[in-house]
Scaffold this motif. Structure first.
Motif, PDB file in Angstrom:
ATOM      1  N   UNK A  46     -15.557  80.395  72.979  1.00 51.35           N
ATOM      2  CA  UNK A  46     -14.129  80.386  73.317  1.00 51.35           C
ATOM      3  C   UNK A  46     -13.837  79.119  74.109  1.00 51.35           C
ATOM      4  N   UNK A  47     -13.050  78.191  73.583  1.00 55.27           N
ATOM      5  CA  UNK A  47     -12.810  76.913  74.274  1.00 55.27           C
ATOM      6  C   UNK A  47     -12.061  77.070  75.596  1.00 55.27           C
ATOM      7  N   UNK A  48     -11.403  78.207  75.802  1.00 57.15           N
ATOM      8  CA  UNK A  48     -10.657  78.415  77.039  1.00 57.15           C
ATOM      9  C   UNK A  48     -11.543  78.859  78.194  1.00 57.15           C
ATOM     10  N   UNK A  49     -12.744  79.343  77.895  1.00 55.05           N
ATOM     11  CA  UNK A  49     -13.634  79.868  78.936  1.00 55.05           C
ATOM     12  C   UNK A  49     -14.255  78.720  79.731  1.00 55.05           C
ATOM     13  N   UNK A  50     -14.069  78.743  81.057  1.00 54.38           N
ATOM     14  CA  UNK A  50     -14.630  77.726  81.942  1.00 54.38           C
ATOM     15  C   UNK A  50     -15.879  78.211  82.666  1.00 54.38           C
ATOM     16  N   UNK A  51     -15.965  79.523  82.877  1.00 52.94           N
ATOM     17  CA  UNK A  51     -17.096  80.118  83.577  1.00 52.94           C
ATOM     18  C   UNK A  51     -17.267  81.537  83.064  1.00 52.94           C
ATOM     19  N   UNK A  52     -18.497  82.054  83.148  1.00 56.99           N
ATOM     20  CA  UNK A  52     -18.764  83.419  82.680  1.00 56.99           C
ATOM     21  C   UNK A  52     -19.229  84.264  83.862  1.00 56.99           C
ATOM     22  N   UNK A  53     -18.620  85.425  84.020  1.00 57.92           N
ATOM     23  CA  UNK A  53     -19.005  86.377  85.057  1.00 57.92           C
ATOM     24  C   UNK A  53     -19.722  87.549  84.400  1.00 57.92           C
ATOM     25  N   UNK A  54     -20.996  87.727  84.773  1.00 60.96           N
ATOM     26  CA  UNK A  54     -21.791  88.848  84.267  1.00 60.96           C
ATOM     27  C   UNK A  54     -21.898  89.895  85.374  1.00 60.96           C
ATOM     28  N   UNK A  55     -21.449  91.102  85.101  1.00 66.94           N
ATOM     29  CA  UNK A  55     -21.464  92.169  86.093  1.00 66.94           C
ATOM     30  C   UNK A  55     -22.212  93.366  85.500  1.00 66.94           C
ATOM     31  N   UNK A  56     -23.442  93.549  85.933  1.00 68.77           N
ATOM     32  CA  UNK A  56     -24.315  94.561  85.327  1.00 68.77           C
ATOM     33  C   UNK A  56     -24.757  95.590  86.365  1.00 68.77           C
ATOM     34  N   UNK A  57     -24.649  96.859  85.988  1.00 67.68           N
ATOM     35  CA  UNK A  57     -25.206  97.933  86.812  1.00 67.68           C
ATOM     36  C   UNK A  57     -26.449  98.473  86.109  1.00 67.68           C
ATOM     37  N   UNK A  58     -27.577  98.354  86.778  1.00 67.85           N
ATOM     38  CA  UNK A  58     -28.834  98.804  86.197  1.00 67.85           C
ATOM     39  C   UNK A  58     -29.059 100.283  86.435  1.00 67.85           C
ATOM     40  N   UNK A  59     -28.542 101.090  85.556  1.00 69.09           N
ATOM     41  CA  UNK A  59     -28.727 102.527  85.662  1.00 69.09           C
ATOM     42  C   UNK A  59     -29.733 103.010  84.638  1.00 69.09           C
ATOM     43  N   UNK A  60     -29.415 102.797  83.368  1.00 72.28           N
ATOM     44  CA  UNK A  60     -30.319 103.204  82.291  1.00 72.28           C
ATOM     45  C   UNK A  60     -31.499 102.261  82.191  1.00 72.28           C
ATOM     46  N   UNK A  61     -31.241 100.958  82.368  1.00 68.86           N
ATOM     47  CA  UNK A  61     -32.321  99.966  82.308  1.00 68.86           C
ATOM     48  C   UNK A  61     -32.464  99.269  83.653  1.00 68.86           C
ATOM     49  N   UNK A  62     -33.658  98.717  83.931  1.00 69.63           N
ATOM     50  CA  UNK A  62     -33.934  98.044  85.196  1.00 69.63           C
ATOM     51  C   UNK A  62     -33.271  96.671  85.246  1.00 69.63           C
ATOM     52  N   UNK A  63     -32.822  96.275  86.451  1.00 68.99           N
ATOM     53  CA  UNK A  63     -32.142  94.991  86.603  1.00 68.99           C
ATOM     54  C   UNK A  63     -33.071  93.812  86.352  1.00 68.99           C
ATOM     55  N   UNK A  64     -34.379  93.943  86.642  1.00 69.21           N
ATOM     56  CA  UNK A  64     -35.280  92.826  86.376  1.00 69.21           C
ATOM     57  C   UNK A  64     -35.433  92.587  84.875  1.00 69.21           C
ATOM     58  N   UNK A  65     -35.390  93.677  84.085  1.00 68.77           N
ATOM     59  CA  UNK A  65     -35.447  93.525  82.626  1.00 68.77           C
ATOM     60  C   UNK A  65     -34.151  92.900  82.104  1.00 68.77           C
ATOM     61  N   UNK A  66     -33.033  93.288  82.713  1.00 65.58           N
ATOM     62  CA  UNK A  66     -31.746  92.706  82.328  1.00 65.58           C
ATOM     63  C   UNK A  66     -31.737  91.220  82.663  1.00 65.58           C
ATOM     64  N   UNK A  67     -32.264  90.852  83.841  1.00 63.89           N
ATOM     65  CA  UNK A  67     -32.316  89.445  84.247  1.00 63.89           C
ATOM     66  C   UNK A  67     -33.167  88.626  83.277  1.00 63.89           C
TER      67      UNK A  67
END
Length: 385
Positions: A305-326
């Motif tokens: 998307x050419x309009x996107x300047x920055x991406x915000x990732x907001x993840x809650x590690x409930x079902x999967x672990x946050x280290x695996x998501x990272x």
């Protein structure tokens, strides 16, 4: 899923609901044969795009038989811009040719899936053929609303006919149309069936002059014939691509891309961005069990998307672990090769470990443990880009 007008009318005809005689063409070479089938001198030429307001945008024209081919040629291959489309408009790949209908009176008639009443609700008005939203806002008493709990009964028809001011001799025809519309809704998983206008002709016949049908997208696996009518050219290309990978994506007009797991958290993330002075570029839910593959496709879709300047990732590690998501985020970013900053907020199981993995990378990443601070950071980066 929205159906084109010609597809909607085909479905109505299958259920015995009266519509004007028409033929759809996709090339000027088909016009001669289509005119022979119609056999009339005055033809209505209608661009087939999934948008309202076609008439005011030049997408509906009443022409003589000799003028049909030039009118079709002018429409096919063009992009029709209406009040409901973007400035780019929608591509016209098909044109519907219909016999002219002599109109005495116009009405509005629709059936909607009513979640509040867990039923089908009928909406109707004497004022058809116009912007029904404006009518509902300026003259709500002109709208008739009837809840159909289990079946269409005679008292429904009598109420509807009386409110529309129809002569009682037309009640049987109205009953036939309404009952068959209800049958369409129930058998085809219809979310909305709109007839605007339903017209009374000079010969006192009720005919559905225009039709819009929206099918429950979650039911397409069992509505295979209707699913085949889906026109991807009329949809946002990124939304179509996201759907292939099981991503819930809606394009917006901001400049901060969002990647979130969970619809509720996604909406809260967009709210927080607005609260902090920014504008979200999309709604994107990668699902509660966000996998590396889904994350990769999500980054690619947002990143293009050419309009996107920055991406915000907001993840809650409930079902999967946050280290695996990272780890999944790092792997996905290496494959996609983004050149835009990414702010990541992780919360949940092993969130600290996940943030450490992100901070040790050499990618343009910003790890944060605060929801609001992550949003503030994303907004600031979007303004600096």
């Amino acid at each position: 899923m929205d159906l084109h007008e010609y597809c909607s009318k085909e479905l109505l005809m299958q259920h015995g609901i009266p519509v004007p005689h028409g033929v759809v063409v996709s090339s000027t070479q088909s016009v001669t044969a289509a005119l022979k089938q119609l056999g009339t001198q005055d033809i209505v030429v209608k661009a087939q795009v999934l948008s309202g307001g076609r008439g005011k945008a030049g997408g509906v024209k009443l022409v003589s038989k000799a003028e049909v081919e030039p009118a079709v040629q002018a429409m096919l291959g063009s992009r029709l811009v209406t009040k409901q489309t973007t400035d780019a408009g929608l591509p016209v790949e098909r044109v519907l040719l219909e016999e002219k209908t002599e109109i005495k009176q116009e009405f509005y008639l629709a059936m909607l899936l009513d979640r509040e009443h867990k039923s089908i609700t009928v909406l109707a008005s004497k004022e058809g053929g116009v912007d029904i939203e404006a009518v509902a806002a300026s003259n709500p008493e002109a709208m008739v609303q009837i809840v159909i709990h289990d079946a269409v009964y005679s008292y429904h028809i009598q109420t509807l006919g009386r409110k529309l001011g129809l002569d009682k001799s037309l009640y049987p025809a109205l009953s036939d149309i309404v009952m068959k519309m209800y049958g369409v809704c129930m058998s085809s998983d219809v979310m909305m069936l709109e007839i605007n206008p339903l017209v009374l002709t000079q010969s006192d016949q009720l005919i559905c002059l225009d039709a819009k049908i929206n099918i429950d997208q979650n039911a397409l696996t069992r509505q295979t014939k209707l699913s085949a009518m889906r026109d991807f050219s009329q949809e946002d290309k990124d939304e179509v691509e996201a759907d292939k990978y099981g991503l819930s994506y809606v394009s917006l007009d901001g400049n901060i891309g969002c990647m979130v797991n969970g619809a509720g958290l996604a909406m809260a993330t967009m709210d927080m961005i607005k609260f902090c002075g920014g504008n979200p570029a999309n709604f994107l839910d990668v699902g509660g069990d966000a996998t590396e593959e889904r994350v990769m496709h999500a980054f690619r879709i947002i990143g293009q998307d050419p309009n996107v300047k920055v991406i915000l990732v907001n993840i809650f590690g409930g079902i999967v672990r946050c280290d695996l998501i990272a780890q999944g985020i790092l792997s996905a970013l290496k494959q996609v090769s983004l050149n835009k900053p990414v702010v990541v907020r992780l919360e949940g199981h092993n969130a600290d470990l996940g943030r450490k993995l992100l901070l040790r990378s050499d990618l343009p990443l910003y790890a944060n443990d605060s929801f609001k601070e992550a949003a503030v950071q994303a907004v600031q980066l979007s303004k600096e880009a």
